[in-house]
Design a protein around this motif. Structure first.
Motif, PDB file in Angstrom:
ATOM      1  N   LEU A  89      -2.883 -19.136  16.556  1.00 26.29           N
ATOM      2  CA  LEU A  89      -3.081 -19.835  15.285  1.00 26.29           C
ATOM      3  C   LEU A  89      -3.147 -18.828  14.148  1.00 26.29           C
ATOM      4  CD1 LEU A  89      -5.705 -22.362  16.607  1.00 26.29           C
ATOM      5  CD2 LEU A  89      -3.413 -22.913  15.793  1.00 26.29           C
ATOM      6  N   PHE A  90      -2.990 -19.338  12.927  1.00 20.95           N
ATOM      7  CA  PHE A  90      -3.140 -18.480  11.755  1.00 20.95           C
ATOM      8  C   PHE A  90      -4.629 -18.492  11.406  1.00 20.95           C
ATOM      9  CE2 PHE A  90       1.180 -20.473  11.283  1.00 20.95           C
ATOM     10  CZ  PHE A  90       1.820 -19.413  11.898  1.00 20.95           C
ATOM     11  N   HIS A  91      -5.340 -17.446  11.822  1.00 23.59           N
ATOM     12  CA  HIS A  91      -6.802 -17.536  11.906  1.00 23.59           C
ATOM     13  C   HIS A  91      -7.525 -17.534  10.576  1.00 23.59           C
ATOM     14  CE1 HIS A  91      -5.425 -13.382  12.737  1.00 23.59           C
ATOM     15  NE2 HIS A  91      -6.220 -13.141  11.735  1.00 23.59           N
ATOM     16  N   ASN A  92      -6.837 -17.167   9.492  1.00 22.68           N
ATOM     17  CA  ASN A  92      -7.531 -17.212   8.198  1.00 22.68           C
ATOM     18  C   ASN A  92      -7.190 -18.459   7.394  1.00 22.68           C
ATOM     19  OD1 ASN A  92      -9.110 -14.768   8.164  1.00 22.68           O
ATOM     20  ND2 ASN A  92      -7.151 -13.700   8.208  1.00 22.68           N
TER      21      ASN A  92
END
Lengths: 254, 325
Positions: A89-92
């Motif tokens: 996932l795009f963690h930010n």
């Protein structure tokens, strides 16, 4: 149309042959399970399908056309979406933005139009948001829409990956160990969900999975890999009784 | 809001959404109450903020490092100066052209550079920063760049007979350009393109698997970043009325980097905080101690990084969130 054909694929890492002439097909509308002991080459094959690994022999075609000359980011465009085993996932970003990012190939807006908020860009953005809202509803993510992904429970993040992949309207969905780390109830739910995806969205699914129960329950057909070769292929019932499969999983008797 | 909310807190809550508008109002009044050097400094804050904004888009939102943005700033400044002095261009045309030239330079540099891992990219851009002043001084380019002397130019007065002196006018122009850039950058980040940029920063493999052309976006971001920084450079040439090679050393690139990190690298408004920090804090440090100005400056930087890990903009955001609780 969706027809994936894996034809005598060979992949080598240095001196090790990770895939040794593997062939099988994933016809339209089927759920195909790909199983095998650790190191059998399942994830390697998946990464070939995403064009992350180079193929050294054989061919992979989708709807009759070889995918081996396409860059990774073109796969969604031809209709192949995927999720990742270890969650990518795009963690930010928030949950919503992760899903919206998945809509990238299904939209066009460029830097200039977006920076100026031209009407076309605004319309497209609205359309993406509506679609993301529907998917969040469908995958029970609405309640966490504005949360960052870092704190979410594992099962929720797995659903988020599926939602993100669905944003690009794939015809063929590659699921890399979707049941990994899920509890019993979550696996049941996942099985229903995979059937639902196929039936309601007319998706074709190729599934790599360790969780035997899930594979046997959802798959129309199962392909077994062992040490880079195809060991067997058939319906879940046939596979369950296949002597070589039993041996590969349980070891030789006596 | 509950009845127990303290009056002062309620007052602040009302105020918070007005903060950007109040800042802009103050910035608009500034040229009529401040004069000379202070106004000049504020103009430089705006110019630095543009360059830092360019760096924020690249580093904060796209995850690419640059220690070489002084080079794009120099391209912007020199192209503006050359167009104005040798071809008689007006700055209103020269600066946009200079910005495009810097953007093109960024694009061309980004093409090979984006294949590099972050540390190597930092080093490659560092090479660019080190080479730039030398190239500008080089005898081969002397006819164009004016060699060690550089080029001096004259900035035009306010047009249309506006009752503004040249300092006030160019301050307002810089402010207007900065506000436009902040608006455009905000829009970009909140759009499909911005999400692609951030996705690449967060997880390039997943971004590619999700249909994002990683190489294409990285190069485009490099170009946009260099474009903003180039426009800043062009404005600086006009404001300072001089371009000289030694204004564009590696130190300038470091200045941008400090501004970017201290302001908040993944933030739009952080560029303004960063611009103000790199312009005012060194002077402030000198007021604290003449002999130890560098050390005091260093302590300020470490202090911000230590106590506000998201930069000044992140700190402001946190204050706002606490107030809203």
């Amino acid at each position: 149309m969706s027809h994936l054909c894996i034809d005598k694929v060979v992949v080598r890492f240095g001196g090790i042959v990770a895939l040794d002439g593997v062939s099988f097909e994933v016809p339209e509308g089927e759920i195909v399970g790909l199983i095998g002991p650790n190191g059998a080459g399942k994830t390697t094959l998946f990464n070939c399908l995403s064009r992350l690994y180079q193929v050294h022999g054989g061919d992979i075609t989708y709807n009759g056309r070889s995918i081996l000359s396409l860059p990774p980011h073109r796969m969604t465009e031809i209709g192949i979406g995927r999720t990742f085993q270890n969650l990518a996932l795009f963690h930010n970003m928030t949950v919503r933005d992760n899903i919206l990012a998945g809509g990238h190939p299904a939209s066009r807006g460029g830097f200039i139009g977006n920076a100026l908020r031209l009407p076309g860009s605004r319309r497209e953005e609205r359309r993406l948001h509506e679609k993301a809202d529907r998917l969040m509803e469908e995958l029970d993510l609405t309640a966490v829409a504005n949360e960052g992904v870092g704190e979410l429970p594992f099962g929720t993040r797995k659903r988020l990956e599926i939602a993100r992949a669905l944003m690009s309207d794939p015809k063929l969905l590659l699921l890399d160990e979707p049941a990994g780390g899920l509890n019993h109830d979550e696996v049941d739910e996942l099985a229903e969900r995979i059937h639902g995806l196929r039936d309601e969205r007319a998706l074709t699914v190729l599934l790599v999975e360790h969780h035997m129960g899930l594979v046997m329950r959802v798959s129309d057909r199962v392909v077994v890999l062992s040490f880079g070769r195809k060991l067997a292929e058939g319906t879940p019932d046939e596979i369950r009784q296949h002597p070589e499969v039993i041996e590969a999983y349980l070891g030789k008797a006596g | 809001m509950t009845a127990t909310t303290k009056p002062w807190k309620r007052y602040l809550l009302h105020l918070r959404s007005a903060v950007p508008a109040l800042c802009l109002l103050a910035a608009l009044i500034a040229p009529f109450v401040l004069e000379g050097f202070t106004l000049y400094q504020l103009t430089k804050v705006a110019v630095y903020a543009m360059a830092i904004l360019g760096l924020n888009l690249l580093t904060g939102y796209n995850g690419q490092f640059s220690l070489g943005h002084s080079a794009f700033y120099a391209v912007g400044a020199y192209v503006t100066a050359i167009l104005m002095t040798t071809s008689g261009f007006t700055p209103y045309l020269a600066i946009p052209i200079a910005g495009l030239a810097a953007g093109l330079a960024g694009y061309l540099f980004g093409l090979p550079a984006l294949r590099l891992e972050p540390l190597y990219l930092a080093l490659a851009t560092f090479g660019l920063a080190v080479a730039t002043p030398q190239l500008l001084k080089s005898s081969h380019l002397e006819d164009l760049t004016g060699g060690v002397q550089g080029i001096s130019l004259t900035r035009p007065e306010a047009p249309f007979g506006l009752p503004l002196n040249s300092d006030q006018w160019w301050y307002l122009v810089s402010l207007a350009v900065l506000v436009c850039m902040l608006w455009l950058a905000r829009n970009l980040i909140d759009s499909r393109s911005g999400r692609a940029m951030i996705a690449i920063r967060d997880n390039p493999i997943a971004a590619a698997a999700g249909g994002i052309d990683v190489a294409g976006y990285k190069t485009a971001t490099f170009a946009v970043s260099a474009l903003l920084t180039g426009i800043a450079g062009g404005l600086s040439a006009v404001v300072v009325e001089l371009v000289a090679p030694d204004s564009f050393t590696f130190n300038l690139a470091i200045l941008f980097l400090i501004g970017s990190v201290v302001g908040g690298v993944a933030s739009i408004s952080g560029a303004v905080f960063g611009g103000a920090f790199v312009l005012f804090v060194p002077n402030l440090s000198e007021d604290v101690s003449k002999g130890l100005a560098g050390a005091v400056y260093g302590v300020f930087i470490i202090g911000v990084i230590f106590f506000m890990p998201q930069g000044l903009a992140g700190f402001a955001q946190k204050l706002k969130a606490r107030l809203e609780k």
